[in-house]
Design a protein around this motif. Structure first.
Motif, PDB file in Angstrom:
ATOM      1  N   TYR A 158       0.824  -1.211   0.000  1.00 12.09           N
ATOM      2  CA  TYR A 158       0.000   0.000   0.000  1.00 12.09           C
ATOM      3  C   TYR A 158       0.857   1.259   0.000  1.00 12.09           C
ATOM      4  N   VAL A 159       1.988   1.209   0.698  1.00 15.12           N
ATOM      5  CA  VAL A 159       2.902   2.355   0.683  1.00 15.12           C
ATOM      6  C   VAL A 159       3.403   2.605  -0.733  1.00 15.12           C
ATOM      7  N   THR A 160       3.747   1.522  -1.432  1.00 14.92           N
ATOM      8  CA  THR A 160       4.189   1.651  -2.831  1.00 14.92           C
ATOM      9  C   THR A 160       3.097   2.259  -3.696  1.00 14.92           C
ATOM     10  N   LEU A 161       1.852   1.858  -3.433  1.00 10.88           N
ATOM     11  CA  LEU A 161       0.727   2.408  -4.200  1.00 10.88           C
ATOM     12  C   LEU A 161       0.600   3.911  -3.975  1.00 10.88           C
ATOM     13  N   VAL A 162       0.779   4.340  -2.735  1.00 16.32           N
ATOM     14  CA  VAL A 162       0.714   5.774  -2.433  1.00 16.32           C
ATOM     15  C   VAL A 162       1.848   6.512  -3.128  1.00 16.32           C
ATOM     16  N   GLU A 163       3.057   5.962  -3.040  1.00 15.36           N
ATOM     17  CA  GLU A 163       4.211   6.639  -3.639  1.00 15.36           C
ATOM     18  C   GLU A 163       4.095   6.728  -5.156  1.00 15.36           C
ATOM     19  N   LYS A 164       3.595   5.677  -5.791  1.00 13.29           N
ATOM     20  CA  LYS A 164       3.526   5.674  -7.250  1.00 13.29           C
ATOM     21  C   LYS A 164       2.384   6.517  -7.794  1.00 13.29           C
ATOM     22  N   ASN A 165       1.384   6.771  -6.975  1.00  8.65           N
ATOM     23  CA  ASN A 165       0.233   7.530  -7.455  1.00  8.65           C
ATOM     24  C   ASN A 165       0.194   8.969  -6.944  1.00  8.65           C
ATOM     25  N   LEU A 166       0.655   9.191  -5.725  1.00  2.00           N
ATOM     26  CA  LEU A 166       0.556  10.526  -5.134  1.00  2.00           C
ATOM     27  C   LEU A 166       1.916  11.177  -4.880  1.00  2.00           C
ATOM     28  N   ASN A 167       2.975  10.392  -4.940  1.00  2.43           N
ATOM     29  CA  ASN A 167       4.304  10.919  -4.645  1.00  2.43           C
ATOM     30  C   ASN A 167       5.268  10.556  -5.777  1.00  2.43           C
ATOM     31  N   PHE A 168       4.737  10.563  -6.976  1.00  2.00           N
ATOM     32  CA  PHE A 168       5.527  10.133  -8.129  1.00  2.00           C
ATOM     33  C   PHE A 168       6.230  11.341  -8.735  1.00  2.00           C
ATOM     34  N   ILE A 169       7.315  11.750  -8.067  1.00  4.78           N
ATOM     35  CA  ILE A 169       8.133  12.876  -8.516  1.00  4.78           C
ATOM     36  C   ILE A 169       9.470  12.327  -8.985  1.00  4.78           C
ATOM     37  N   LYS A 170       9.988  12.890 -10.032  1.00  2.00           N
ATOM     38  CA  LYS A 170      11.200  12.361 -10.649  1.00  2.00           C
ATOM     39  C   LYS A 170      12.337  12.223  -9.644  1.00  2.00           C
ATOM     40  N   ASP A 171      12.523  13.217  -8.791  1.00  2.00           N
ATOM     41  CA  ASP A 171      13.620  13.177  -7.821  1.00  2.00           C
ATOM     42  C   ASP A 171      13.433  12.099  -6.761  1.00  2.00           C
ATOM     43  N   HIS A 172      12.197  11.638  -6.575  1.00  2.00           N
ATOM     44  CA  HIS A 172      11.929  10.635  -5.547  1.00  2.00           C
ATOM     45  C   HIS A 172      12.084   9.214  -6.069  1.00  2.00           C
ATOM     46  N   ILE A 173      12.074   9.040  -7.380  1.00  2.00           N
ATOM     47  CA  ILE A 173      12.072   7.700  -7.953  1.00  2.00           C
ATOM     48  C   ILE A 173      13.317   6.924  -7.555  1.00  2.00           C
ATOM     49  N   ILE A 174      14.476   7.587  -7.538  1.00  2.00           N
ATOM     50  CA  ILE A 174      15.722   6.898  -7.205  1.00  2.00           C
ATOM     51  C   ILE A 174      15.691   6.355  -5.781  1.00  2.00           C
ATOM     52  N   LEU A 175      15.087   7.102  -4.854  1.00  2.00           N
ATOM     53  CA  LEU A 175      14.955   6.627  -3.479  1.00  2.00           C
ATOM     54  C   LEU A 175      14.031   5.420  -3.405  1.00  2.00           C
ATOM     55  N   GLN A 176      12.916   5.480  -4.139  1.00  2.00           N
ATOM     56  CA  GLN A 176      11.953   4.386  -4.134  1.00  2.00           C
ATOM     57  C   GLN A 176      12.546   3.127  -4.754  1.00  2.00           C
ATOM     58  N   GLN A 177      13.343   3.284  -5.802  1.00  2.00           N
ATOM     59  CA  GLN A 177      13.999   2.127  -6.411  1.00  2.00           C
ATOM     60  C   GLN A 177      15.009   1.507  -5.459  1.00  2.00           C
ATOM     61  N   ALA A 178      15.749   2.347  -4.735  1.00  2.00           N
ATOM     62  CA  ALA A 178      16.722   1.829  -3.768  1.00  2.00           C
ATOM     63  C   ALA A 178      16.021   1.052  -2.655  1.00  2.00           C
ATOM     64  N   ALA A 179      14.906   1.578  -2.159  1.00  2.00           N
ATOM     65  CA  ALA A 179      14.147   0.890  -1.106  1.00  2.00           C
ATOM     66  C   ALA A 179      13.604  -0.445  -1.612  1.00  2.00           C
ATOM     67  N   GLU A 180      13.138  -0.469  -2.845  1.00  2.00           N
ATOM     68  CA  GLU A 180      12.604  -1.705  -3.413  1.00  2.00           C
ATOM     69  C   GLU A 180      13.698  -2.759  -3.552  1.00  2.00           C
ATOM     70  N   THR A 181      14.881  -2.335  -4.010  1.00  2.00           N
ATOM     71  CA  THR A 181      16.000  -3.268  -4.142  1.00  2.00           C
ATOM     72  C   THR A 181      16.426  -3.813  -2.782  1.00  2.00           C
ATOM     73  N   LEU A 182      16.491  -2.947  -1.775  1.00  2.00           N
ATOM     74  CA  LEU A 182      16.896  -3.361  -0.439  1.00  2.00           C
ATOM     75  C   LEU A 182      15.899  -4.341   0.167  1.00  2.00           C
ATOM     76  N   TRP A 183      14.605  -4.067   0.014  1.00  2.00           N
ATOM     77  CA  TRP A 183      13.587  -4.971   0.572  1.00  2.00           C
ATOM     78  C   TRP A 183      13.626  -6.335  -0.111  1.00  2.00           C
ATOM     79  N   ARG A 184      13.886  -6.340  -1.416  1.00  2.00           N
ATOM     80  CA  ARG A 184      13.969  -7.609  -2.131  1.00  2.00           C
ATOM     81  C   ARG A 184      15.125  -8.447  -1.581  1.00  2.00           C
ATOM     82  N   GLU A 185      16.242  -7.799  -1.283  1.00  2.00           N
ATOM     83  CA  GLU A 185      17.393  -8.521  -0.739  1.00  2.00           C
ATOM     84  C   GLU A 185      17.094  -9.055   0.655  1.00  2.00           C
ATOM     85  N   ILE A 186      16.456  -8.237   1.477  1.00  2.00           N
ATOM     86  CA  ILE A 186      16.166  -8.652   2.859  1.00  2.00           C
ATOM     87  C   ILE A 186      15.138  -9.774   2.894  1.00  2.00           C
ATOM     88  N   SER A 187      14.042  -9.636   2.140  1.00  2.00           N
ATOM     89  CA  SER A 187      12.946 -10.602   2.205  1.00  2.00           C
ATOM     90  C   SER A 187      13.282 -11.925   1.538  1.00  2.00           C
TER      91      SER A 187
END
Length: 746
Positions: free
Chosen positions: A558-587
């Motif tokens: 749900y957090v990803t849904l909020v970020e991709k729909n309401l917080n989808f700013i170009k400067d934020h994408i790199i942070l969101q991609q880093a978080a996604e990569t990190l979570w994939r490694e941890i999980s």
């Protein structure tokens, strides 16, 4: 290859010539018939597969019947008695199946000498009439190009059938009148000795009805094209009205009741207007097609009553053999079943059509029937007063008059079920009114899109529109995130305290890597970082760790849904991609940047030492690595880890011995950050109900909003019990705005 009949005939001629001394001229005359016997036997061999072709026709007819029955079941289950077309629709596949089912009436060369053969051909025409009436509603949801192509395909199929039947009526292949034949021929060729075939007038009636139904298709298509333009404008207005009361205010989160009303109102607009099933059902030509179906059923039933004797006597002498009996029975069942839906549509939209009778509008043709012609007439591109323009105006004028004539005729035909239905339903309403009718929220009536003033929808239909969204909400409720709900309920604080305290390095003036984007613009990154530390604590039971990870996993969706729909700013994408990569490694691998999260060294370490280990390793990465394309994601992750672990050490000190206490504090911060982000869920639901020009996308989006509301209802109710910050609603999707609010509130 043997020709038994030919050889037998030759043997008979030889016997007559040798044993009975028949003159040569008679023998030569008898041998002259050998050619016809040979050809007949050859045709019999070629027509041997026709029996299985007949079964193929019966199978195609059965497929059509099953599709019509599926429409019946769907209509009753969804309480939409105008039976929106879902399974039996006009498409390349359905038209192919129908063309197979209609092989008998288009067969120009096949001989149909038997009574059952003739009835099977007539039954196919009756079956085609009922199928056309059933398919009429499927024109509604088509776009302009799809409507034009499918209408052309149906026209070609119907015209081909009609022309072929007319040719067969001239050649005598359909409903041969045998009263002029020699009685001896009838006696020898008809096993049932029936001296008459089906009424020769019947094919003419079916041909007229098929042509009329095709005209109804064309007239309805023109009205559908105009109605879509009208509905689009009214949907846009309805969306603006529905959006007035759903605007969020600072310091509050929209209630589930308001969101449900918003979704339900949009669903009613989608169902009543955007899909155009109901509007097409309300057209008077649709009612006229139902009356035609009833007439066809009566005619076919009457003619079938005299066919039983012929069926028992096996009076089917065509190349199709006994398969003609199967075709006749299957398609007769199809005629009976296929009449139910068109007739039901007449009565399901009865009160919607009552106004034209009350206001004497039988001979009034509404504008939407002819406006499309008017649009074509106003099109420019050719010099005025040219021969082409004059011819065009004349043709359009004739078409308009024909269109008006067809509409008036359909209205007159529609009076038959209308008058009958009014009498019956008024009596029933008087009987059952004392028993208590269902209550309907009449406040929703403005969201029923009326395509013509003066026409209205009855309460039962309105209630059907309103209730049809309930299964979607209930379906979403079955998929609610239970682990996330448990995490928020048990760990989240009243005022989202964790959002303010998870990173306080700015307060301590601790330097961090000068990134190209601000660290606090991503919700997922601190959640994943905090979860990484919590998972590494050795003294925590595996059950608790697993529950936390399951809650985080559901929350991140749900957090990803909020970020991709309401917080989808170009400067934020790199942070969101880093978080996604990190979570994939941890999980998946249970590692943080290649380091085991539950390594043996941690078993002998205190909670403070583990936090310090993460802090030191993060600091090492920050000092050693340089910012480039290959290391940016890693540096973003270690920067997050450094700031959060430094905050923990400065807040609680390095002597943190209680793993359970730290685990609870980390869980609380995770729950607060996720909960704060999920206060934007109502905006996601509203966004899914936003105005969209594409009709199919709009319907799918509102459907998704209903299911999403069912999923998140419990979360939204939990968040309503929290102290929502008095922030501008447009700032709530951004984590840095939340932190700035808390800093200013100190």
């Amino acid at each position: 290859m043997a020709y038994n009949s030919t050889h037998e005939y030759l043997n008979i001629v030889d016997t007559l010539s040798d044993d009975y001394n028949i003159p040569n001229n008679i023998t030569d005359s008898l041998l002259g018939y050998l050619k016809f016997i040979y050809r007949s036997e050859l045709e019999d061999r070629y027509s041997a597969p026709m029996l299985w072709i007949g079964m193929y026709i019966a199978l195609a007819s059965l497929v059509c019947i099953l599709a019509m029955m599926a429409e019946l079941v769907h209509g009753f289950r969804s309480r939409m008695l105008w039976f929106p077309s879902k399974y039996f629709t006009i498409s390349s596949a359905s038209l192919t199946v129908i063309s197979v089912a209609m092989k008998l009436p288009v067969d120009l060369t096949g001989s149909m000498p038997g009574y059952v053969d003739q009835m099977a051909k007539l039954g196919s025409m009756a079956f085609m009439c009922t199928m056309m009436a059933n398919l009429l509603l499927s024109l509604g949801p088509m776009d302009s190009n799809e409507l034009l192509s499918n209408l052309a395909a149906v026209s070609v199929q119907v015209i081909t059938l009609v022309v072929n039947v007319c040719i067969q009526m001239q050649t005598g292949a359909v409903s041969i009148s045998t009263h002029k034949e020699d009685p001896r021929i009838i006696q020898l060729t008809s096993p049932t000795h029936i001296s008459t075939h089906p009424n020769p007038v019947l094919p003419f009636i079916y041909v007229i009805l098929l042509v009329f139904l095709l005209i109804v298709y064309i007239c309805s298509s023109l009205a559908i094209l105009k109605s879509k333009q009208m509905m689009e404008s009214k949907y846009k207005h309805g969306h603006e009205v529905a959006s007035v009361d759903i605007q969020p205010s600072p310091g509050e989160i929209l209630t589930v009741e308001k969101l449900e009303n918003h979704v339900r109102n949009h669903w009613m607009m989608v169902e009543s207007g955007s899909c155009l099933h109901f509007i097409t059902a309300c057209f008077h030509p649709t009612s006229a097609s139902g009356v035609i179906c009833l007439l066809v059923t009566i005619l076919h039933t009457y003619t079938m009553s005299g066919t039983i004797k012929a069926m028992l006597a096996k009076d089917y002498d065509s190349d199709y053999g006994w398969s003609m009996l199967v075709i006749l029975i299957v398609q007769s069942i199809g005629v009976l079943i296929g009449t139910i839906v068109p007739l039901s549509r007449c009565f399901a939209t009865l009160e919607f059509k009552t106004s034209f009778l009350i206001h004497f509008k039988v001979f009034k043709v509404e504008r939407y029937w002819t406006d499309k012609f008017s649009d074509w007439k106003l099109q420019k591109g050719v010099p005025l007063l040219s021969t082409f323009v004059i011819s065009k105006m004349l043709v359009i004028y004739i078409c308009i008059q024909l269109q008006k004539g067809v509409v008036v005729l359909c209205k007159m035909i529609a009076l038959i079920p209308l008058v009958f239905g009014i009498c019956v339903f008024r009596c029933l309403k008087a009987v059952f009114s004392s028993m208590g009718e269902h209550a309907v929220n009449l406040e929703r009536s403005p969201y029923i899109l009326h395509f013509e003033n003066g026409m209205w929808v009855d309460e039962r239909t309105m209630e059907g529109f309103s209730k049809s969204v309930n299964p979607l909400i209930q379906k979403g409720a079955k998929d609610q995130p239970n682990h996330l709900i448990k995490l928020i309920r048990e760990k989240s604080t009243f005022g989202f305290h964790g959002v303010a305290v998870f990173d306080q390095t700015d307060d301590y003036n601790i330097p961090s890597l000068p990134l190209q984007v601000r660290f606090h613009d991503c919700w997922r990154l601190p959640v994943v970082t905090l979860a990484t530390i919590a998972v590494s604590l050795p003294e925590i039971q595996k059950v608790e760790v697993d529950l936390l990870l399951k809650g985080v996993k559901e929350g991140l969706l749900y957090v990803t849904l909020v970020e991709k729909n309401l917080n989808f700013i170009k400067d934020h994408i790199i942070l969101q991609q880093a978080a996604e990569t990190l979570w994939r490694e941890i999980s998946i691998t249970n590692k943080w940047l290649g380091n085991e999260l539950q390594k043996p060294a941690f078993q002998r370490s205190t909670a403070g030492e583990i936090v310090k280990w993460f802090r030191d390793n993060a600091k090492h990465y920050l000092e050693e690595e340089s910012w480039n394309e290959d290391t940016k994601h890693m540096l973003i992750c270690v920067n997050s880890m450094y700031r959060i672990t430094e905050t923990i050490l400065l807040t609680y000190g390095t002597n943190i011995d209680d793993d359970k206490e730290l685990f609870d504090r980390l869980s609380s911060m995770i729950a607060d950050i996720i909960a704060a982000c999920l206060t934007n869920l109502p905006q996601i639901i509203i966004m899914k109900c936003r105005y969209m020009s594409a009709r199919k996308e709009r319907q799918a989006s509102v459907k998704d909003a209903a299911q999403f509301l069912g999923e998140t209802t419990e979360i939204i109710r939990l968040l309503q019990d929290h102290d929502i910050p008095n922030m501008n609603p447009s700032d709530m999707p951004f984590l840095d705005k939340w932190r700035a609010y808390f800093m200013n509130s100190r």
